[in-house]
Design an enzyme around this catalytic site. Sequence first.
Site, mmCIF file in Angstrom:
data_model
loop_
_atom_site.group_PDB
_atom_site.id
_atom_site.type_symbol
_atom_site.label_atom_id
_atom_site.label_comp_id
_atom_site.label_asym_id
_atom_site.label_seq_id
_atom_site.Cartn_x
_atom_site.Cartn_y
_atom_site.Cartn_z
ATOM 1 N N LYS A 184 0.821 -1.213 0.000
ATOM 2 C CA LYS A 184 0.000 0.000 0.000
ATOM 3 C C LYS A 184 0.866 1.280 0.000
ATOM 4 O O LYS A 184 2.081 1.210 0.149
ATOM 5 C CB LYS A 184 -0.924 -0.013 1.224
HETATM 6 C C1 LIG Z 1 -9.958 -2.642 -2.085
HETATM 7 C C2 LIG Z 1 -9.430 -3.375 -0.884
HETATM 8 N N1 LIG Z 1 -10.278 -3.667 0.117
HETATM 9 C C3 LIG Z 1 -9.863 -4.308 1.222
HETATM 10 C C4 LIG Z 1 -8.561 -4.709 1.384
HETATM 11 C C5 LIG Z 1 -8.186 -5.478 2.601
HETATM 12 O O1 LIG Z 1 -7.154 -4.924 3.333
HETATM 13 P P1 LIG Z 1 -6.199 -5.852 4.238
HETATM 14 O O2 LIG Z 1 -5.378 -6.678 3.309
HETATM 15 O O3 LIG Z 1 -5.391 -4.850 5.018
HETATM 16 O O4 LIG Z 1 -7.081 -6.668 5.116
HETATM 17 C C6 LIG Z 1 -7.627 -4.404 0.379
HETATM 18 C C7 LIG Z 1 -6.210 -4.751 0.535
HETATM 19 O O5 LIG Z 1 -5.602 -5.572 -0.009
HETATM 20 C C8 LIG Z 1 -8.082 -3.756 -0.798
HETATM 21 O O6 LIG Z 1 -7.237 -3.504 -1.806
#
Ligand SMILES: Cc1ncc(COP(=O)(O)O)c(C=O)c1O
Length: 374
Positions: A183
């Site tokens: 990210k």
């Molecule tokens: C659009 C979107 N939603 C949700 C997530 C979920 O985040 P995390 O991987 O921190 O749980 C991500 C991350 O990969 C994402 O790109």
Amino acid sequence: MSADTQVIPLAQPVLGAAEEQAVLDVLRSGQLSLGPRVPAFEHAFAEQLGATHASAVSSGTAGLHLALRAVGVSDGDEVVTSPFSFVASANTVAYERARPVFADIDPVTLNLDPQAAAAAITPRTTAILPVHIFGYPADMPAFERLGLPLVEDACEALGARHADGVAVGARGHPAVFGFYANKQMTTGEGGMVTVGDAGVKGRIDSERNQGRAPDMGWLDHDRLGFNYRLTDLAAAIGLAQLERLDEMLTDRARVAASYRQALSDIEGLGLPCEDQAGDRRGWFVFVVQIPRGHALSRDDVIRGLRERGVQSKPYLPAIHLMSFYRETYGHREGEFPVCEDVAARSVALPFFPELAPGQVDRVTEALREVLEGS
Ligand SMILES: Cc1ncc(COP(=O)(O)O)c(C=O)c1O
């Protein structure tokens, strides 16, 4: 291995002495969780965005789950959302035994189309969950006009701004950011929910910590909760990353501009949309769409790039066509034609702040060779 034969990775975080020192300081303090770095990170993050409150959580997924609960989503409800997203945005609706109801996307921005979303609303719809996909701001003013509670998936959109100048995540609806290592900034794993309402923050803070209110004793809990806490180690990394955020965002935008220029003469190749009408993307990934009707499939292109030392990824596959969603909700091809067309042709190229101009050239040449069959 020389620089021009090394594999070019898809993503690479920027970490340095500040992050190392921050982690050491926490280790030496002996307070690895529930310590002072978490509120410090929350305050700094909220300030950076211009948001009223922020709650740190263990992942973007955890944040989405708590945000949906906070706006009242529960068993039997429907939540209208985008099928062109990372699977977590829909999964977290299912966590509450609510149904993710998909609506098609805008072919230019690739975000949930507000008109399609409006048409998908039923008496059981309790919330709308737009996703700022690939860091491009979703049309929040249009969703706000629909009059339902909103939760924003801003996991990919740190640094993005709406046309009215408000940062994505600072409009007051619960908005969720993710800090996985690919990210705009990272804490390893982690997330943040920004929100305008103090009561909503209170509920999220309690539910991330096993349902405990701030003034309660250690083993006293007045509601169902989870362990979605962010550690102090992660918060300390987050504070150090925030210090370099502006620079990292600028570097990402520069790499994106280099790609756009280098790739512009590949005929039929779809590039991420340019900023429109004052909206500003927070660059997260650089995703191209292989030309419609090309003899090679998306997976052929990915294979061809791999053979040339370039990592890439099918990003994103349509959620409704994943096995769990087909089997659980009976989805089939043809339901969301814009999403399906884009998903079938989308390839994420290596993209990170320190991607060097020579690497952009190597990726571009590799893609050109693969598509031209040379
Ligand atoms: C659009 C979107 N939603 C949700 C997530 C979920 O985040 P995390 O991987 O921190 O749980 C991500 C991350 O990969 C994402 O790109």
